[in-house]
Design an enzyme around this catalytic site. Sequence first.
Site, PDB file in Angstrom:
ATOM      1  N   GLY A 104       0.848  -1.198   0.000  1.00 32.45           N
ATOM      2  CA  GLY A 104       0.000   0.000   0.000  1.00 32.45           C
ATOM      3  C   GLY A 104       0.878   1.240   0.000  1.00 32.45           C
ATOM      4  O   GLY A 104       0.519   2.278   0.554  1.00 32.45           O
ATOM      5  N   HIS A 137     -13.817  10.679  10.549  1.00 26.45           N
ATOM      6  CA  HIS A 137     -12.663  10.506   9.657  1.00 26.45           C
ATOM      7  C   HIS A 137     -12.858  11.295   8.371  1.00 26.45           C
ATOM      8  O   HIS A 137     -13.968  11.710   8.046  1.00 26.45           O
ATOM      9  CB  HIS A 137     -12.454   9.023   9.312  1.00 26.45           C
ATOM     10  CG  HIS A 137     -11.794   8.250  10.413  1.00 26.45           C
ATOM     11  ND1 HIS A 137     -12.508   7.707  11.460  1.00 26.45           N
ATOM     12  CD2 HIS A 137     -10.489   7.945  10.647  1.00 26.45           C
ATOM     13  CE1 HIS A 137     -11.676   7.095  12.288  1.00 26.45           C
ATOM     14  NE2 HIS A 137     -10.445   7.226  11.820  1.00 26.45           N
ATOM     15  N   HIS A 138     -11.783  11.422   7.610  1.00 26.58           N
ATOM     16  CA  HIS A 138     -11.770  12.118   6.329  1.00 26.58           C
ATOM     17  C   HIS A 138     -12.732  11.471   5.327  1.00 26.58           C
ATOM     18  O   HIS A 138     -13.102  10.308   5.458  1.00 26.58           O
ATOM     19  CB  HIS A 138     -10.349  12.129   5.755  1.00 26.58           C
ATOM     20  CG  HIS A 138      -9.735  10.758   5.649  1.00 26.58           C
ATOM     21  ND1 HIS A 138      -9.825   9.989   4.520  1.00 26.58           N
ATOM     22  CD2 HIS A 138      -9.052  10.009   6.550  1.00 26.58           C
ATOM     23  CE1 HIS A 138      -9.211   8.845   4.703  1.00 26.58           C
ATOM     24  NE2 HIS A 138      -8.730   8.819   5.941  1.00 26.58           N
ATOM     25  N   MET A 161      -2.383   2.091  15.622  1.00 27.19           N
ATOM     26  CA  MET A 161      -1.008   1.903  16.071  1.00 27.19           C
ATOM     27  C   MET A 161      -0.548   3.056  16.967  1.00 27.19           C
ATOM     28  O   MET A 161       0.630   3.141  17.288  1.00 27.19           O
ATOM     29  CB  MET A 161      -0.077   1.822  14.856  1.00 27.19           C
ATOM     30  CG  MET A 161      -0.464   0.768  13.844  1.00 27.19           C
ATOM     31  SD  MET A 161       0.511  -0.713  14.040  1.00 27.19           S
ATOM     32  CE  MET A 161      -0.362  -1.884  13.011  1.00 27.19           C
ATOM     33  N   LYS A 177     -12.074   7.856   3.516  1.00 19.14           N
ATOM     34  CA  LYS A 177     -11.972   6.566   4.226  1.00 19.14           C
ATOM     35  C   LYS A 177     -13.005   5.583   3.690  1.00 19.14           C
ATOM     36  O   LYS A 177     -14.161   5.937   3.480  1.00 19.14           O
ATOM     37  CB  LYS A 177     -12.170   6.777   5.736  1.00 19.14           C
ATOM     38  CG  LYS A 177     -11.991   5.480   6.529  1.00 19.14           C
ATOM     39  CD  LYS A 177     -11.857   5.718   8.021  1.00 19.14           C
ATOM     40  CE  LYS A 177     -11.806   4.427   8.818  1.00 19.14           C
ATOM     41  NZ  LYS A 177     -10.675   3.556   8.453  1.00 19.14           N
ATOM     42  N   GLY A 184      -1.913  -3.134   9.547  1.00 19.56           N
ATOM     43  CA  GLY A 184      -2.632  -1.957  10.040  1.00 19.56           C
ATOM     44  C   GLY A 184      -3.934  -1.743   9.283  1.00 19.56           C
ATOM     45  O   GLY A 184      -4.767  -0.935   9.696  1.00 19.56           O
ATOM     46  N   THR A 221      -7.658  -1.982   7.960  1.00 23.36           N
ATOM     47  CA  THR A 221      -8.912  -2.277   8.679  1.00 23.36           C
ATOM     48  C   THR A 221      -9.988  -2.688   7.672  1.00 23.36           C
ATOM     49  O   THR A 221      -9.782  -2.621   6.466  1.00 23.36           O
ATOM     50  CB  THR A 221      -9.395  -1.042   9.469  1.00 23.36           C
ATOM     51  OG1 THR A 221      -9.616   0.035   8.535  1.00 23.36           O
ATOM     52  CG2 THR A 221      -8.380  -0.618  10.508  1.00 23.36           C
TER      53      THR A 221
HETATM   54  P1  NAD Z   1      -5.237   4.856   1.022  1.00 27.99           P
HETATM   55  O1  NAD Z   1      -6.460   4.549   0.229  1.00 27.99           O
HETATM   56  O2  NAD Z   1      -4.660   6.229   0.972  1.00 27.99           O
HETATM   57  O3  NAD Z   1      -4.057   3.829   0.657  1.00 27.99           O
HETATM   58  C1  NAD Z   1      -4.226   2.474   0.416  1.00 27.99           C
HETATM   59  C2  NAD Z   1      -3.211   2.070  -0.654  1.00 27.99           C
HETATM   60  O4  NAD Z   1      -3.261   0.640  -0.774  1.00 27.99           O
HETATM   61  C3  NAD Z   1      -3.558   2.656  -2.028  1.00 27.99           C
HETATM   62  O5  NAD Z   1      -2.414   3.261  -2.604  1.00 27.99           O
HETATM   63  C4  NAD Z   1      -4.019   1.442  -2.842  1.00 27.99           C
HETATM   64  O6  NAD Z   1      -3.667   1.526  -4.217  1.00 27.99           O
HETATM   65  C5  NAD Z   1      -3.253   0.313  -2.155  1.00 27.99           C
HETATM   66  N1  NAD Z   1      -3.892  -1.004  -2.326  1.00 27.99           N
HETATM   67  C6  NAD Z   1      -5.221  -1.310  -2.306  1.00 27.99           C
HETATM   68  N2  NAD Z   1      -5.405  -2.620  -2.536  1.00 27.99           N
HETATM   69  C7  NAD Z   1      -4.167  -3.167  -2.682  1.00 27.99           C
HETATM   70  C8  NAD Z   1      -3.710  -4.481  -2.954  1.00 27.99           C
HETATM   71  N3  NAD Z   1      -4.575  -5.493  -3.165  1.00 27.99           N
HETATM   72  N4  NAD Z   1      -2.370  -4.689  -3.008  1.00 27.99           N
HETATM   73  C9  NAD Z   1      -1.481  -3.653  -2.874  1.00 27.99           C
HETATM   74  N5  NAD Z   1      -1.877  -2.373  -2.646  1.00 27.99           N
HETATM   75  C10 NAD Z   1      -3.206  -2.141  -2.533  1.00 27.99           C
HETATM   76  O7  NAD Z   1      -5.625   4.465   2.539  1.00 27.99           O
HETATM   77  P2  NAD Z   1      -4.859   4.857   3.891  1.00 27.99           P
HETATM   78  O8  NAD Z   1      -5.511   6.070   4.485  1.00 27.99           O
HETATM   79  O9  NAD Z   1      -3.383   4.844   3.659  1.00 27.99           O
HETATM   80  O10 NAD Z   1      -5.282   3.618   4.805  1.00 27.99           O
HETATM   81  C11 NAD Z   1      -4.932   2.292   4.451  1.00 27.99           C
HETATM   82  C12 NAD Z   1      -5.515   1.321   5.479  1.00 27.99           C
HETATM   83  O11 NAD Z   1      -4.910   1.552   6.762  1.00 27.99           O
HETATM   84  C13 NAD Z   1      -7.030   1.489   5.696  1.00 27.99           C
HETATM   85  O12 NAD Z   1      -7.583   0.203   5.920  1.00 27.99           O
HETATM   86  C14 NAD Z   1      -7.109   2.330   6.973  1.00 27.99           C
HETATM   87  O13 NAD Z   1      -8.309   2.149   7.686  1.00 27.99           O
HETATM   88  C15 NAD Z   1      -5.931   1.773   7.733  1.00 27.99           C
HETATM   89  N6  NAD Z   1      -5.380   2.649   8.776  1.00 27.99           N
HETATM   90  C16 NAD Z   1      -4.917   2.039   9.893  1.00 27.99           C
HETATM   91  C17 NAD Z   1      -4.291   2.771  10.880  1.00 27.99           C
HETATM   92  C18 NAD Z   1      -3.698   2.061  12.072  1.00 27.99           C
HETATM   93  O14 NAD Z   1      -3.111   2.725  12.958  1.00 27.99           O
HETATM   94  N7  NAD Z   1      -3.773   0.716  12.122  1.00 27.99           N
HETATM   95  C19 NAD Z   1      -4.169   4.163  10.744  1.00 27.99           C
HETATM   96  C20 NAD Z   1      -4.649   4.777   9.579  1.00 27.99           C
HETATM   97  C21 NAD Z   1      -5.243   3.999   8.584  1.00 27.99           C
END
Ligand code: NAD
Length: 252
Positions: A13, A138-139, A108, A142, A81, A83
């Site tokens: 990601g 959230h934004h 995290m 999401k 991380g 969700t």
């Molecule tokens: P985002 O949409 O900005 O980024 C996700 C990225 O993953 C994108 O670039 C997308 O192209 C890529 N992606 C999607 N499917 C994929 C796949 N099959 N293989 C490889 N890459 C893939 O989202 P974000 O804001 O960066 O959040 C990502 C995830 O993390 C969400 O599930 C969010 O809820 C979660 N999150 C968790 C925490 C934490 O502390 N655990 C904090 C913030 C966000």
Amino acid sequence: MSGAKPIRVGINGALGRMGRAIAAVVQESPEVELAAEVDVGFGAPAAFREACDVVIDFSSPAGTLAVARDLRGSKTALVIGTTGHAPAELTELLPLAKDRPVVHAANMSVGVNVLLATVAEIAKRLGDAYDIEIVEAHHRLKKDAPSGTALALARAVAEATGRDLAKDARYERHGVIGERPRREIGIQAVRAGDIVGDHTVFFVGNGERIEVIHRAHTRDTFARGAVRAAIWVAGRTPGYYSMRDVLGFSSL
Ligand code: NAD
């Protein structure tokens, strides 16, 4: 760390909001080095197993499963991380922990992990006379709702008070809904603008209330937590760990 080889970290990601924040933290941390970046946006499938000691996954539920499949048969550690996984996806992820150490946490940040322990304690002490409601914001981009963190908070208060989320969680209210059942846990989601992540847990009785609020100001707090988890988990005994294990809060 002097003399020790840096831990090789892969990011799944990598083009996302979190992926970019994590890459920046990795680049400024001497204990780790960036070994692989994968994203559907690059067009390549996951290819981490040879290159990485730890993979950090902040992608999508399908993305987590793609990494899990890629890592089959390797010992590479995993920090999840992402969700929004469906129950069947979580079931597919669990066997991973037999071969490798996995840290899986919906949030995290240090603050939210303290919050998880704190709300459980408050819920236990207040008992059924206080209604529990969780509101997250959230934004607008999401994808999942309610947030994984709101669900983790709901699980923490449900476990502390002997409630069953399958029965007691209430995700929306609309129309003539009647009286609020005593043991209900309301979980509501706001989506707006560029909010990084806010969570409020209300405990409301007759004549008073407690509101516990966490607000993330920047994604760096999650990114730093993810890199801390990667450093903690590399080379550990196989098993499924939480962020509270990483932070040493398990006994709170
Ligand atoms: P985002 O949409 O900005 O980024 C996700 C990225 O993953 C994108 O670039 C997308 O192209 C890529 N992606 C999607 N499917 C994929 C796949 N099959 N293989 C490889 N890459 C893939 O989202 P974000 O804001 O960066 O959040 C990502 C995830 O993390 C969400 O599930 C969010 O809820 C979660 N999150 C968790 C925490 C934490 O502390 N655990 C904090 C913030 C966000």
